[in-house]
Scaffold this active site. Sequence first.
Site, PDB file in Angstrom:
ATOM      1  N   SER A 276     -29.344   0.803 -51.356  1.00  0.00           N
ATOM      2  CA  SER A 276     -28.614   0.633 -52.612  1.00  0.00           C
ATOM      3  C   SER A 276     -27.220   0.086 -52.340  1.00  0.00           C
ATOM      4  CB  SER A 276     -28.476   1.971 -53.332  1.00  0.00           C
ATOM      5  OG  SER A 276     -27.605   2.829 -52.611  1.00  0.00           O
ATOM      6  N   ASP A 277     -26.676  -0.645 -53.293  1.00  0.00           N
ATOM      7  CA  ASP A 277     -25.246  -0.902 -53.253  1.00  0.00           C
ATOM      8  C   ASP A 277     -24.560   0.460 -53.441  1.00  0.00           C
ATOM      9  OD1 ASP A 277     -22.760  -2.098 -53.111  1.00  0.00           O
ATOM     10  OD2 ASP A 277     -23.251  -3.711 -54.507  1.00  0.00           O
ATOM     11  N   TRP A 278     -23.295   0.520 -53.103  1.00  0.00           N
ATOM     12  CA  TRP A 278     -22.589   1.808 -53.035  1.00  0.00           C
ATOM     13  C   TRP A 278     -22.400   2.438 -54.426  1.00  0.00           C
ATOM     14  CZ3 TRP A 278     -24.131   0.070 -48.881  1.00  0.00           C
ATOM     15  CH2 TRP A 278     -23.788   0.573 -47.644  1.00  0.00           C
ATOM     16  N   GLY A 279     -23.250   3.404 -54.728  1.00  0.00           N
ATOM     17  CA  GLY A 279     -23.167   4.042 -56.038  1.00  0.00           C
ATOM     18  C   GLY A 279     -24.006   3.340 -57.092  1.00  0.00           C
ATOM     19  N   ALA A 280     -24.953   2.503 -56.681  1.00  0.00           N
ATOM     20  CA  ALA A 280     -25.746   1.735 -57.646  1.00  0.00           C
ATOM     21  C   ALA A 280     -27.012   2.467 -58.091  1.00  0.00           C
ATOM     22  CB  ALA A 280     -26.107   0.373 -57.061  1.00  0.00           C
TER      23      ALA A 280
END
Length: 740
Positions: free
Chosen positions: A249-253
Site C-alpha cells: 500500500s501507499d503510506w496510509g492508503a
Amino acid sequence: MARQLLALVLLIAFAHGFTLRTWEQAYALANATVANLTLTEKVGLLAGVGQFRSRCVGNTTPVPRLGIPAICMNDGPAGIRLVKNVTGFPSGINTAATFSRRLMQARGQAMAEEFKGKGIHVLLGPAMDLMRNPKAGRAWESFGPDPYLTGEGAYYTIAGIQSVGVQACAKHLAANNQEHWRYGLSAIIDDRTMHEMYFYPFLRAIEANVTSMMCAYNQQNGTSSCHNAGLMGPNGLIRSAGFQGYVMSDWGATHDSVADNANAGLDMEQPGDNIVIGGGVFGTGGGNLANAVNGGSVNVTRLNQMAARVLAGYYKLGQETGYPAVNFDAQHSDGSGSLNLGVSVRSEAHTALVREIGAASAVLLKNNRTTTTGTPSGATTRGLPLVQSRIKSMAVIGLDATYPNLSCNDLNECNDGTMSIGWGSGSNSLAFIVPPIKAIQDFVGTSATITTSLNNDLNAGPAAAKGKDVCIVFGNAMSGELGFYSTVVGNMGDRNDLALWWREGSLIEAVAAVCSNTIAVIHSVGPVNLSWSQHPNITAIIYAGAPGEQTGPSLVDVLYGAVNPGGRLPYSIDENEASYGTTIVYNSLGFPVVNYTEQLLIDYRYMDSKNIVPHYEFGFGLSYTTFGYSNLKITSTGSGSSSSVTVTFVVANTGAFAGTEKPQLYLAYPASAGEPKRVLRGFDEVGPLAVGASQTVTMSISAREMSIWDVITQAWVRPSGTFTVTVGASINDVRLTGTF
Ligand SMILES: *[C@@H]1O[C@H](CO)[C@@H](O)[C@H](O)[C@H]1NC(C)=O
Ligand SMILES: *[C@@H]1O[C@H](CO)[C@@H](O)[C@H](O)[C@H]1NC(C)=O
Ligand SMILES: *[C@@H]1O[C@H](CO)[C@@H](O)[C@H](O)[C@H]1NC(C)=O
Ligand SMILES: *[C@@H]1O[C@H](CO)[C@@H](O)[C@H](O)[C@H]1NC(C)=O
Ligand SMILES: *[C@@H]1O[C@H](CO)[C@@H](O)[C@H](O)[C@H]1NC(C)=O
Ligand SMILES: *[C@@H]1O[C@H](CO)[C@@H](O)[C@H](O)[C@H]1NC(C)=O
Ligand SMILES: *[C@@H]1O[C@H](CO)[C@@H](O)[C@H](O)[C@H]1NC(C)=O
Ligand SMILES: *[C@@H]1O[C@H](CO)[C@@H](O)[C@H](O)[C@H]1NC(C)=O
Ligand SMILES: *[C@@H]1O[C@H](CO)[C@@H](O)[C@H](O)[C@H]1NC(C)=O
Ligand SMILES: *[C@@H]1O[C@H](CO)[C@@H](O)[C@H](O)[C@H]1NC(C)=O
Ligand SMILES: *[C@@H]1O[C@H](CO)[C@@H](O)[C@H](O)[C@H]1NC(C)=O
C-alpha cells in the site's frame, strides 16, 4: 535487444555478486520458507512495524531464526531521501527528456547502487503516473504524458535498479494524477483508456520483472485502489498481465476491513499504523491480519500467497545472501540528534552521470546565433554556444541561479534558490548542490567580469544586465507532493497555474529590454508560460527542467558547447491551459469523482485532435548542429499478434558541431481504430555524430505497439488497414513518411 539486455543484466548481477533467479526458482524457495513460518512470522512480513518506529520509511518484522531481516523500503524515485551524503539524481521528467534508454537504465542502476550501499532492499520507485495535466504536482517524478515514453522509462529504470539486486516498486497503481483530493478522489477510467494509457507503463514494468508495486491513495470506480480487485485481484489488471510480485500500500492508503484489502489482492500494508488519512488495517506488526486468519475472513491459502509473493521478490534478487545491513537512519533528517549516518555512497561515477543526464536533458528551445566577422578577439557571437574568448562581460541574474536552503524541511518544501527537484517524498535530501552561479564562476575564472543579481529584483536585475556582452537570466516553477504539513507559496502540491514563480517572466523581460544578448534558462517541473520567447533580445532559451544536484556543471556544459544539448520535450508547452484539454479538480465538497472523459486524448494527442499548434511541441529540441534524415525503409513481417514492423532510416550530421540526435517515430493508425491522430512508438539516441557522419537507425514496432485494447475480447488487437509512419525530430518536424 531482449537477449542483449538479459546478457547485460546477468553480467551486472555477476559483477554485483548476487544470484539472479527466475520467478520459478524464487517461488520454490519462497514456498519452502512459507511452509516453515508461524502465523505470527507470516503476518510480520505483510505489515509495517509502524511509522517512525524504525529506520527505513517502511519495514517488516524480521524472522531471525531463519535469517530473514526486516525488509527495508525507502524513498524514492530520484535517489535516497532523508539521508544526506548520497547523490541527488535528476528527476524522472528529465530522464524522459533525454530520450535515451541508456541513460534511463544507467540512472536506475546508479541509484540502486546507493540504496544497496545503505542496506535498503526496496527502492520506492519508479513513479510512472502519466502527466494527465501539466500542473499535476508529482508529474516530474515520472516520465510525462506519453504512455510509450513512460513505459520505456519505467522498463529501463527497473532493469537498472534490479540489475544490482535492489527491488524496484512500480507506483502508483493507478492514476495518482493530481494531488488535490488524492486521498480519496475516485478516478473513473474506462477499460480501453486504462490499458492504453495509465496501465501501459505497469505492463512494461511487469515485462521488466519488477518485484513490487504500490497501490495508490485514490479510488478507482469508487473503490480504494488498495482494496480494488479490478486492479489487484486474480482477474484484475496486474495479475491478468502476468505480475508475479507483491503489492504494497501507499503510506496510509488502506481503508476498511482486513478482509476487504487482503482478499482484494493487497499483499503488504505500509507503514503499519494509522497516519491520519488511513492505514493500520492489518495492525502494527500484523496483529489484525492474524486475527482475521484465525477468524476465517482471510483464508490460509491467501495468507500463504501473500507471504510467498513478498519472499519471492527477496529471493528473486538473491537478497538472502550477502546483502548489506541497514546502515543509516531515515526517520530523521541528518544533522540533528545522534544519527548513524553510515558510509558515504556518493561516487565520482554517479556525480558524472548526474551531470551527463543534466546536459542530455537540457532542451534548447530557441537559438538565434549570429557571429560578426573579424579577428577572433574582435568578433562577437550572440546566442549559443558561448565563445569564452569573445565574452568580456557577463551578467548572471535571478534567484534560481544560486544556492537554495538545503535544510528546508525534510521534503524540500522551499523554492528559494535554484530548483533542481520538486518537493515531497519523491524529492532528494540534498547535502550538496552545484548551482549555476558557482559552475559559471568556476568556468569563466578571470576571462570575463561577472556581475550578479542573485534575486528577482526587477530593478537590480536590469541594472546588472546593462551593457554586458551576455546576460544569463533564470526563472523556475516548482511543484510537489501534497504534504502532511503545508502548501508551498499557496501551491497545494499541484501548481496553481503555468506561470513562472516570483514574477520571473517579468524579470526575464526586464533584462531583455536592456541586454541584446539575453539567454533565458528555465528550471521547471513541467510546462510553463513562455509568452516572452519571441523577444528579439532573447537570443537563446535553455529549458533545463529539474536536473538534480549537478545542475550548474551540466548547464555550463551546454552553454559553452562541451555538450551539444540533447534534450527533447517529453510534453508539449503552451501558455494556454485550455490547450491541454484536462483540468485539476481544486475545489470540491468532499472527495470528487474525476471522470477521465478525455480518454486517450491528453497533451499532444488532444492538441492534434483540436488542431492546436502549441508554442513548443512534444519531442521538440534544437541542437547546435543540424541533422538530415533519409532512406526510410519499412519491412513488415508476420500477421496479427505475431506481426512486427521494422523501420530503418539514416540520420546524418549536416551542420558544424558534433551532436546527438533523438529521432522519433510516430504512428497513425487506420481511422477505424479510433486512435489519436499520431502516437509515439519509437525513439533512439543517435550519436554523438561527428560533423558529416551518419548512422543507420533501426526501430521495431511490435504487434502490441500496433494494437488497440479491445474491450470485447479483452486482448490487444491489431486493427486491419493502412498505418502511416512518420519519422522526424519532433512530432511536428516530420522528415520521412511511409506506410505499411
Ligand atoms: C508455490 O506455491 C503456490 C501455492 O501453493 C503454487 O501455486 C506454486 O506452483 C508454487 N511454486 C513453486 C515454484 O513451487
Ligand atoms: C525450516 O526451519 C528449520 C528449523 O527452524 C530449519 O532447519 C530448516 O532449514 C528450515 N527450512 C527452510 C526451507 O527454511
Ligand atoms: C525478465 O525475466 C525474463 C525471464 O527470466 C528474462 O528473459 C528477461 O530478460 C528479464 N527482463 C529483464 C529486464 O530483466
Ligand atoms: C471501472 O469501471 C469501468 C466501467 O465499468 C470499467 O471499464 C473498468 O474496468 C473499471 N476499472 C477497474 C479498475 O475496475
Ligand atoms: C481464499 O480466499 C481467496 C480470496 O478471497 C479466494 O479467492 C479463494 O477462493 C479462497 N480459497 C479457499 C481455499 O477458500
Ligand atoms: C560524507 O562523506 C564523507 C566521505 O565521503 C565524509 O568525510 C563526511 O563526513 C560525510 N558527511 C556526513 C554528514 O556523513
Ligand atoms: C530565432 O530562432 C528561432 C528558432 O530558434 C527562429 O524561429 C527565428 O526565426 C529566429 N529569428 C531570427 C531573427 O533569426
Ligand atoms: C533553512 O530552512 C530551515 C527550515 O525551514 C530554517 O530553519 C533555516 O533557518 C533556513 N536557513 C536559512 C539560511 O534560511
Ligand atoms: C534590446 O536591447 C537593446 C540594448 O542593447 C535595447 O536598446 C533595445 O531596446 C532592446 N530591444 C527591445 C525590443 O527591448
Ligand atoms: C502568460 O504570461 C503573460 C505575462 O508574462 C501574460 O500576459 C499572459 O496572460 C499569460 N498567458 C496565459 C494564457 O495565462
Ligand atoms: C463519465 O463520462 C462518461 C462519458 O462522458 C459518461 O458516460 C459517464 O456517465 C460519466 N461517469 C460519471 C460517473 O460521471
